[in-house]
Design an enzyme around this catalytic site. Structure first.
Site, short mmCIF file in Angstrom:
data_model
loop_
_atom_site.label_atom_id
_atom_site.label_comp_id
_atom_site.label_asym_id
_atom_site.label_seq_id
_atom_site.Cartn_x
_atom_site.Cartn_y
_atom_site.Cartn_z
N LEU A 13 -65.54 -10.18 36.58
CA LEU A 13 -64.36 -10.65 35.86
C LEU A 13 -64.71 -11.80 34.93
O LEU A 13 -64.20 -11.88 33.81
CB LEU A 13 -63.25 -11.06 36.83
CG LEU A 13 -61.95 -11.54 36.18
CD1 LEU A 13 -61.38 -10.47 35.25
CD2 LEU A 13 -60.93 -11.95 37.24
N THR A 68 -67.00 -12.29 48.06
CA THR A 68 -66.38 -10.97 48.03
C THR A 68 -67.09 -9.93 48.89
O THR A 68 -66.65 -8.78 48.95
CB THR A 68 -66.31 -10.44 46.58
OG1 THR A 68 -67.64 -10.40 46.04
CG2 THR A 68 -65.44 -11.33 45.72
N THR A 107 -56.58 -10.87 45.88
CA THR A 107 -56.97 -9.52 46.26
C THR A 107 -55.91 -8.78 47.05
O THR A 107 -55.06 -9.40 47.70
CB THR A 107 -58.26 -9.60 47.11
OG1 THR A 107 -58.59 -8.31 47.64
CG2 THR A 107 -58.08 -10.55 48.29
N ASP A 108 -56.00 -7.46 47.01
CA ASP A 108 -55.15 -6.60 47.84
C ASP A 108 -55.42 -6.80 49.33
O ASP A 108 -54.60 -6.47 50.17
CB ASP A 108 -55.38 -5.13 47.48
CG ASP A 108 -56.83 -4.71 47.65
OD1 ASP A 108 -57.70 -5.33 46.99
OD2 ASP A 108 -57.12 -3.77 48.42
N TYR A 131 -62.40 -11.71 55.03
CA TYR A 131 -62.25 -11.81 53.57
C TYR A 131 -60.78 -11.96 53.19
O TYR A 131 -60.40 -12.87 52.46
CB TYR A 131 -62.85 -10.57 52.91
CG TYR A 131 -62.58 -10.47 51.42
CD1 TYR A 131 -63.00 -11.47 50.55
CD2 TYR A 131 -61.91 -9.37 50.89
CE1 TYR A 131 -62.75 -11.38 49.19
CE2 TYR A 131 -61.66 -9.27 49.53
CZ TYR A 131 -62.08 -10.27 48.68
OH TYR A 131 -61.82 -10.19 47.34
N LYS A 135 -58.98 -15.37 51.66
CA LYS A 135 -58.38 -15.29 50.33
C LYS A 135 -56.89 -15.65 50.39
O LYS A 135 -56.36 -16.30 49.48
CB LYS A 135 -58.56 -13.89 49.75
CG LYS A 135 -59.99 -13.57 49.32
CD LYS A 135 -60.45 -14.41 48.14
CE LYS A 135 -59.76 -14.00 46.85
NZ LYS A 135 -60.28 -14.80 45.69
#
Length: 286
Positions: A13, A68, A107-108, A131, A135
Site C-alpha cells: 500500500l 501482517t 483489516t477485515d 493479528y 489490529k
C-alpha cells in the site's frame, strides 16, 4: 504543497500511495530500514515518533506499517501488539499534538468471520487471531487519541510486493495442480484501488471508520482460478476446506471464514465507488 508522511512506505500500500499521489504532494517516506529518500522510523517508540513528527510537521500521516504475518503474530504476540497497537497509538497522540490528520489502515481480521451477510462499519468486531486482536487494539487507540482520523479497513490486499496473487503464479510454475481453500469468502482488493480510495477521502473532513475493498466477492480457490484464467495458465486448482488445509498446515492461525466487507460509509457519505475485483485484477495482471 501538502506534506504527507507515509509509514511502511516499502509495503504494497505504501508503494501504491506514492504512485497515486505522484507529483501532488511532498512525501515524507519512512520505514524500518533507511533507503533512497526513505527515513528510518520505529513507530513502536513513542519518543522517536514524537520527535520525528514534530520536526517534519506533516499535514497528513498515512499509517501503512503493520505486522501482517498472521501466523507470525500468533508466535510473537508482543511484537504484533507493539507494531499493530502501540504504533498507531504513538502516531495518533503525535498527530493530534500538531493538528495533523491520521489515516490508519486496518483489516477485515478485526471481525470473527461468522457473519452471513456483508459486514458494515457499525457491526461489532470480534477478532479470533493475534493479528486481528492487535489490529483492533490499534483501531481503539486511534479512536481514543486522534482528533482527525480515518480508519480504513481493507481485505485480501495485493499489489507491488509479496502477496497471494504472486504466490499462486509462482506455484503454477512448478506444479501441475495446487490445493486452495474454498470456504473462506472475501473481496480481493488491489492496493492501487485502495490508494485511490484513500486519495479521495483524505482531503475531506469526513472522518470515521470506512471499509475499503473492491466490489464483489469470491473465495480463495475461485480467485486463484481467475488469476490463472487471465494469465492463460493451465494449472489445476483443487478446492479444499479450511479444515483440510489446517490438517496439511497445522501451524496456520485461524482465518475468518467470512470477510466480505460492505463499503457502507463510502457509499452513504461520498460519490466514490471502488472497482469490481475482476476489473482491478485484470488491471494489476495487465
Amino acid at each position: 504543497m501538502k506534506k504527507i508522511l507515509v509509514t511502511g512506505c516499502n509495503g504494497q500500500l505504501g508503494r501504491a500511495i506514492q504512485q497515486v499521489y505522484a507529483g501532488e504532494v511532498e512525501f515524507i517516506l519512512t520505514d524500518v530500514v533507511e533507503g533512497d529518500n526513505i527515513k528510518p522510523l520505529n513507530i513502536m517508540n513513542q519518543r522517536e515518533v514524537s520527535e520525528f513528527v514534530k520536526l517534519e510537521r506533516p499535514d497528513v500521516i498515512i499509517n501503512c506499517a503493520a505486522a501482517t504475518n498472521v501466523d507470525g503474530c500468533e508466535k510473537d504476540w508482543d511484537f504484533a501488539y507493539k507494531l499493530n497497537a502501540i504504533g498507531p497509538r504513538n502516531l495518533a497522540i503525535t498527530a493530534t499534538s500538531i493538528g495533523a490528520k491520521l489515516i490508519h489502515v486496518s483489516t477485515d481480521y478485526v471481525f470473527s468471520g461468522n457473519a452471513n451477510a456483508p459486514i458494515n462499519e457499525f457491526q461489532t468486531p470480534g477478532p479470533i487471531s493475534a493479528y486481528g486482536k492487535t489490529k483492533y487494539e490499534g483501531e481503539r487507540f486511534v479512536q481514543q487519541f486522534a482528533d482527525k482520523y480515518f480508519i480504513v479497513r481493507t481485505a485480501w490486499l495485493y499489489g507491488d510486493g509479496k502477496n497471494f496473487v504472486k504466490t499462486m503464479l509462482k506455484l503454477s510454475e512448478t506444479h501441475d495442480e495446487i490445493s486452495v481453500v474454498c470456504d473462506q469468502l472475501g473481496s480481493p482488493t488491489s492496493a492501487i484501488e485502495l490508494a485511490r480510495m484513500i486519495h479521495h477521502i483524505e482531503p475531506t473532513e469526513n472522518y470515521g471508520i470506512f471499509h475499503g475493498t473492491c466490489e464483489g466477492d469470491t473465495n480463495w480457490a475461485d480467485f486463484t482460478e481467475e488469476i490463472f484464467s487471465i494469465k492463460g495458465i493451465s494449472c489445476k486448482v483443487n478446492h479444499v476446506t479450511s479444515e483440510e488445509y489446517k490438517a496439511m498446515n497445522p501451524a496456520a492461525a485461524d482465518r475468518p471464514h467470512y470477510s466480505i466487507l460492505d463499503n457502507y460509509m463510502l457509499r452513504l457519505t461520498t460519490d466514490y465507488k471502488m472497482a469490481d475485483w475482476h476489473d482491478a485484477l485484470k488491471e494489476y495482471l495487465g
